[in-house]
Design a protein around this motif. Structure first.
Motif, short mmCIF file in Angstrom:
data_model
loop_
_atom_site.label_atom_id
_atom_site.label_comp_id
_atom_site.label_asym_id
_atom_site.label_seq_id
_atom_site.Cartn_x
_atom_site.Cartn_y
_atom_site.Cartn_z
N SER A 1 0.84 -1.21 0.00
CA SER A 1 0.00 0.00 0.00
C SER A 1 0.87 1.25 0.00
N CYS A 2 1.98 1.21 0.74
CA CYS A 2 2.91 2.34 0.73
C CYS A 2 3.54 2.50 -0.65
N LEU A 3 3.89 1.38 -1.29
CA LEU A 3 4.49 1.43 -2.62
C LEU A 3 3.50 1.99 -3.65
N VAL A 4 2.20 1.71 -3.46
CA VAL A 4 1.19 2.30 -4.35
C VAL A 4 1.27 3.81 -4.29
N GLN A 5 1.44 4.36 -3.09
CA GLN A 5 1.54 5.82 -2.95
C GLN A 5 2.86 6.34 -3.51
N ILE B 1 9.10 -8.81 -7.70
CA ILE B 1 7.87 -9.39 -7.15
C ILE B 1 7.32 -10.47 -8.08
N LEU B 2 7.30 -10.20 -9.38
CA LEU B 2 6.75 -11.16 -10.33
C LEU B 2 7.62 -12.39 -10.50
N GLU B 3 8.91 -12.23 -10.28
CA GLU B 3 9.81 -13.39 -10.35
C GLU B 3 9.70 -14.26 -9.11
N ASN B 4 9.19 -13.69 -8.02
CA ASN B 4 8.96 -14.44 -6.78
C ASN B 4 7.51 -14.21 -6.35
N PRO B 5 6.55 -14.83 -7.04
CA PRO B 5 5.14 -14.48 -6.85
C PRO B 5 4.44 -15.17 -5.70
N GLN B 6 5.18 -15.81 -4.80
CA GLN B 6 4.54 -16.57 -3.74
C GLN B 6 3.62 -15.69 -2.89
N GLY B 7 4.07 -14.47 -2.59
CA GLY B 7 3.27 -13.59 -1.73
C GLY B 7 1.96 -13.15 -2.36
N LEU B 8 1.88 -13.23 -3.68
CA LEU B 8 0.67 -12.77 -4.37
C LEU B 8 -0.49 -13.75 -4.23
N PHE C 1 -1.07 -5.19 -5.20
CA PHE C 1 -0.13 -5.23 -6.32
C PHE C 1 -0.83 -4.83 -7.62
N CYS C 2 -2.07 -5.25 -7.79
CA CYS C 2 -2.82 -4.83 -8.98
C CYS C 2 -3.02 -3.32 -8.99
N ARG C 3 -3.29 -2.74 -7.83
CA ARG C 3 -3.39 -1.28 -7.74
C ARG C 3 -2.06 -0.63 -8.07
N PHE C 4 -0.98 -1.23 -7.62
CA PHE C 4 0.36 -0.72 -7.88
C PHE C 4 0.65 -0.67 -9.38
N LEU C 5 0.32 -1.74 -10.09
CA LEU C 5 0.54 -1.79 -11.54
C LEU C 5 -0.29 -0.73 -12.25
N ALA C 6 -1.55 -0.56 -11.83
CA ALA C 6 -2.41 0.44 -12.48
C ALA C 6 -1.88 1.85 -12.25
#
Length: 878
Positions: free
Chosen positions: A286-290, A318-325, A334-339
């Motif tokens: 959420s912080c990274l989104v900001q 993150i995408l190379e290590n997607p376990q947390g997703l 993460f979807c918000r982050f990409l948008a």
């Protein structure tokens, strides 16, 4: 009971009765006694007694609540007293109490911290001995940060609550004062708070994390919340709408540039995401989104490119290590982050990043996987489709020579969406799950995003849809002709066809959002041809062969086709001509539209938009005849009819169609069952009648002129209904039927009145209503004033009649209509007001309506609001 005689034990008993008591009388008495405590001169001493010596958490909660109300008064306490409260709370009570009792109840801590935050905000500009006495909050909190983990947590919560309080608008106080305080806090303290929070996170990350330690987890959570509150601060007083999440830009102050230019800042939060459990890593994201939403103007061009490069590297990791997703919270953030990446950065900037080719491949694979798992976090797909929609829409504006690769991945995204939705139908039907098609708002939102993506490399999308549509349509026809058709298989095929029709409408509508070629228009015709064939198949089999979802999908397609190839805007830019054998003589501007109808002409005989309008109106009439008991289909059909009736060019064409002539002469329940008053229809279903008569009246107005006989013929069904009511009103009658008839008539007349925008046509309606039928509506208000379902439509009709739209109420000087209209409106308001304030006996023995106080709660503000509109329009007109 005098408050100064109350002992500590008595106060605690009252608190217990107030918060957890089961005896209602005791609770009321306790509340009454404790409310007096706030106004008592002994309030502060009593609160101090409860905080220092109280034995129950409820006593401490009451003290904190009283202090909060005390410091929040519009006429505040003296500065000295507020300083005493502040230092009492921060210096003596919380620190010592936590040290002696580390398991303090959380809601007590929270309540006390809210007091600290409020008193700090309200006293931000207070001066004592040439010092701002309430601005030493960070120094005070550092005392907590030097203590144990419990102390540190409380200190962080104080800063977090203070940041939120400073950002919170109190509408009971001047907004200018709030902005002055918030701006001063932003400039003097907020950056220091953010730096302090980041330093705490670095300390946590530098040590081995013990994820089993609840205290350490709680500390990290509170620090991350503090960072998030700092980044969510309303820096410029814009009060951004939270519903517009994907459009948000964080207006970071220029003085913060150094923090954001340090690569370690972003690395810190990416590392926290990979190191923390899901509940905490979600906050890091959420912080990274900001951080990704930081305003572009904060950086120079080289700095922005470097900052974007660091963000892209984090996405790649993150995408190379997607376990947390796999956690829904992490996945959503993460979807918000990409948008947000595409919201703040141009495609031309993204393609210049070294890792772009690999990252766009990973994002595409992530999106495809997300679409295939349609049941997992469906609300997050919106952000992924937003990303791809904006990426594809930006392609025409990219000036960089670097490949954007969207022509490779966009068709794959479209294919994944199409195939995943078709595959979901069998699972939904067989496992009896919630059907995504039932959530029409989400479906429409996703389709509107997909329409742009689908037009990229449109040939691939069109080929896939043609193949799937032909296959599923053939299977459906076989099931229809099979004497022992399996219900489950039929439901699956119908669900797939519904999705395919939605998708065809989507890609056809995408022509307006993306650059199209002649070949693309020909493909639109190929796809549209199949849907029109399906319409013919479904309507031929009515009422036995019917499916609500397919019908709703067909209406979506027809509306998209209308916007793209039949609208008024299209008529002004392209001349549509009939197909000729020698197409070389077709004007160049008309050729694109002819390409659409080429295939449709061969298969269906539809050669131009006039034939399409005939198909539209035939479909509308069919739906109104056979789907009268299905409110969603009727409502959407009438909305489609209403959209068609807006625009003079289309109206001139529509009135020449036989189906329209039929509707104008036969708008009765005999031909259109939804106009009936049967008990099988709920009163809410009657609302669509207003839309129906609005559209119908617009069609009537095209050739009406001053022909009163034509208007009388049009109003004949309503005349018959009113005469029926008039005959039975004073006799023994079935109340429910008459009420339903009057509600329907009021809604019908409101639709007619809305569409009559000329003085001549409006006068025809008024002369028709007065003096014969308006008294019936007055009587209805008198009889059923206590039933909003009956009174609201009539009052709204009167409000519409009082609307001076297009100066239609400017009657001739010799006409008394203006005075008569004002008199009737005044009489209706008075009738309703008098009836509402006096109980009236109904004709049914033993029944009476309640008085005004009960009615206030039953009726709400709806009828009163409508009466206000009538009054305001009447006084303005007079």
């Amino acid at each position: 009971m005098a408050l100064h005689f109350q002992s500590l034990a008595e106060l605690e008993v009252l608190c217990t009765h107030l918060y957890i008591g089961t005896d209602l009388t005791q609770r009321i008495e306790a509340e009454k006694a404790l409310l007096e405590l706030i106004d008592s001169p002994e309030c502060l001493s009593k609160c101090q007694l409860l905080l220092e010596q109280g034995t129950t958490s409820y006593a401490q909660l009451l003290a904190a609540t009283c202090l909060s109300k005390l410091v929040s008064r519009v006429s505040p306490l003296p500065v000295e007293q507020r300083v005493d409260i502040k230092y009492f709370l921060t210096g003596n009570y919380i620190l010592n109490y936590v040290a002696s009792q580390p398991k303090l109840v959380p809601f007590v801590i929270q309540a006390l911290i809210q007091v600290i935050a409020k008193i700090t905000k309200l006293g931000w500009f207070e001066v004592q001995k040439d010092q701002f006495v309430f601005r030493e909050i960070i120094a005070d909190v550092k005392k907590f940060l030097q203590g144990t983990v419990e102390h540190c947590i409380i200190g962080v919560i104080i800063l977090s609550e203070l940041t939120q309080e400073m950002n919170l608008v109190d509408y009971s106080r001047p907004s200018a004062k709030h902005r002055k305080i918030a701006t001063s806090f932003r400039d003097s303290s907020l950056k220091d708070i953010l730096v302090l929070a980041c330093s705490l996170l670095k300390e946590v990350l530098a040590k081995p994390l013990n994820l089993q330690d609840e205290g350490q987890q709680n500390l990290v959570m509170q620090v991350l919340k503090l960072v998030l509150n700092c980044l969510n601060f309303d820096f410029i007083g814009s009060s951004a709408d939270e519903s517009a999440d994907d459009l948000c830009t964080v207006q970071i102050p220029t003085t913060w540039r150094t923090i954001f230019l340090e690569p370690e800042t972003l690395d810190l939060f990416f590392s926290l995401y990979h190191s923390l459990p899901p509940l905490l890593s979600q906050l890091a994201l959420s912080c990274l989104v900001q951080f990704a939403s930081t305003r572009r103007s904060l950086f120079s061009s080289p700095e922005r490119a470097k900052y974007l490069g660091n963000l892209i590297k984090g996405v790649k990791r993150i995408l190379e290590n997607p376990q947390g997703l796999s956690d829904p919270g992490n996945y959503h953030e993460f979807c918000r982050f990409l948008a947000r990446l595409k919201t703040n950065y141009q495609l031309g900037e993204l393609v210049m990043v070294k890792e772009y080719p690999e990252v766009i491949r990973l994002i595409a694979n992530f999106t495809i996987t997300s679409l295939q798992h349609w049941e997992f976090a469906p609300n997050s797909v919106h952000y992924l489709l937003t990303l791809w929609q904006r990426m594809v829409a930006s392609v025409p504006f990219v000036k960089s020579t670097e490949p954007h690769l969207l022509d490779t991945y966009a068709p794959e995204i479209t294919k994944a969406f199409i195939t995943s939705r078709l595959e979901s139908v069998a699972i939904v039907v067989r496992d009896n799950l919630d059907d995504p098609l039932d959530d029409t708002a989400t479906v429409f939102q996703q389709l509107e995003q997909l329409c742009t993506v689908s037009r990229c490399e449109y040939e691939k999308t069109c080929t896939l849809l043609v193949q799937l549509f032909d296959q599923n349509a053939q299977n459906y026809q076989k099931l229809l002709h099979s004497p022992s058709g399996i219900t489950v298989d039929k439901a699956i095929q119908e669900g797939r066809l519904a999705w395919l029709v939605y998708l065809v409408g989507t890609v056809v509508g995408g022509r307006l959002t993306y650059t199209s070629t002649d070949e693309h228009d020909a493909m639109d015709g190929e796809l549209s041809c199949r849907v029109f064939q399906l319409i013919s198949l479904m309507d031929t089999g009515l009422p036995q062969c019917s499916n609500e979802k397919i019908e709703l999908a067909i209406l979506w397609f027809l509306d998209q086709f209308r916007k793209t190839y039949v609208g008024d805007q299209l008529q002004r830019t392209s001349k549509v001509v009939h197909l000729r054998s020698d197409v070389s003589r077709v004007p160049e501007k008309a050729w694109k539209i002819v390409k659409v109808y080429a295939r449709m002409s061969e298969v269906l005989g539809i050669t131009d938009d006039n034939h399409v309008l005939e198909t539209f109106m035939t479909k509308i009439v069919t739906n109104l005849k056979y789907w009268g008991r299905c409110e969603p289909v009727i409502s959407r059909t009438l909305q489609f009819l209403n959209d068609l009736s807006v625009g003079y060019i289309l109206l001139k064409k529509l009135v020449k169609i036989d189906a329209v002539k039929f509707m104008l002469k036969n708008h009765t329940s005999e031909h259109f069952p939804f106009l009936g008053i049967s008990d099988s229809y709920s009163l809410s279903d009657f609302r669509c009648r207003t839309t129906f008569y609005t559209a119908l009246t617009r069609l009537l107005m095209v050739d009406l002129g001053e022909d009163e006989d034509e208007f009388e013929n049009f109003m004949l069904p309503l005349t018959v209904s009113f005469e029926t009511v008039l005959q039975i009103f004073n006799n023994n009658f079935k109340q429910e039927d008459v009420k339903r008839m009057l509600i329907g008539l009021a809604r019908d007349l409101r639709g007619i009145a809305f569409a009559l925008n000329t003085k001549t046509s409006y006068t025809m309606l008024f002369d028709w209503m007065y003096p014969t039928y308006l008294p019936i509506l007055q009587t209805t208000i008198e009889r059923w004033y206590g039933e909003p379902a009956c009174t609201t439509p009539i009052l709204k009709l009167m409000a519409e009649l009082m609307q001076n739209r297009s100066q239609r109420l400017n009657f001739d000087v010799s006409s008394p209509n203006g005075i008569l209209l004002f008199r009737e409106a005044s009489k209706m308001i008075c009738t309703y007001a008098i009836s509402e304030t006096e109980p009236v006996l109904l004709s049914t023995p033993g029944m009476s309506y309640p008085g005004p106080h009960e009615l206030h709660h039953q009726l709400g503000a709806s009828c009163t609001s409508v009466c206000s509109h009538i009054y305001l329009r009447g006084t303005h007109y007079s």
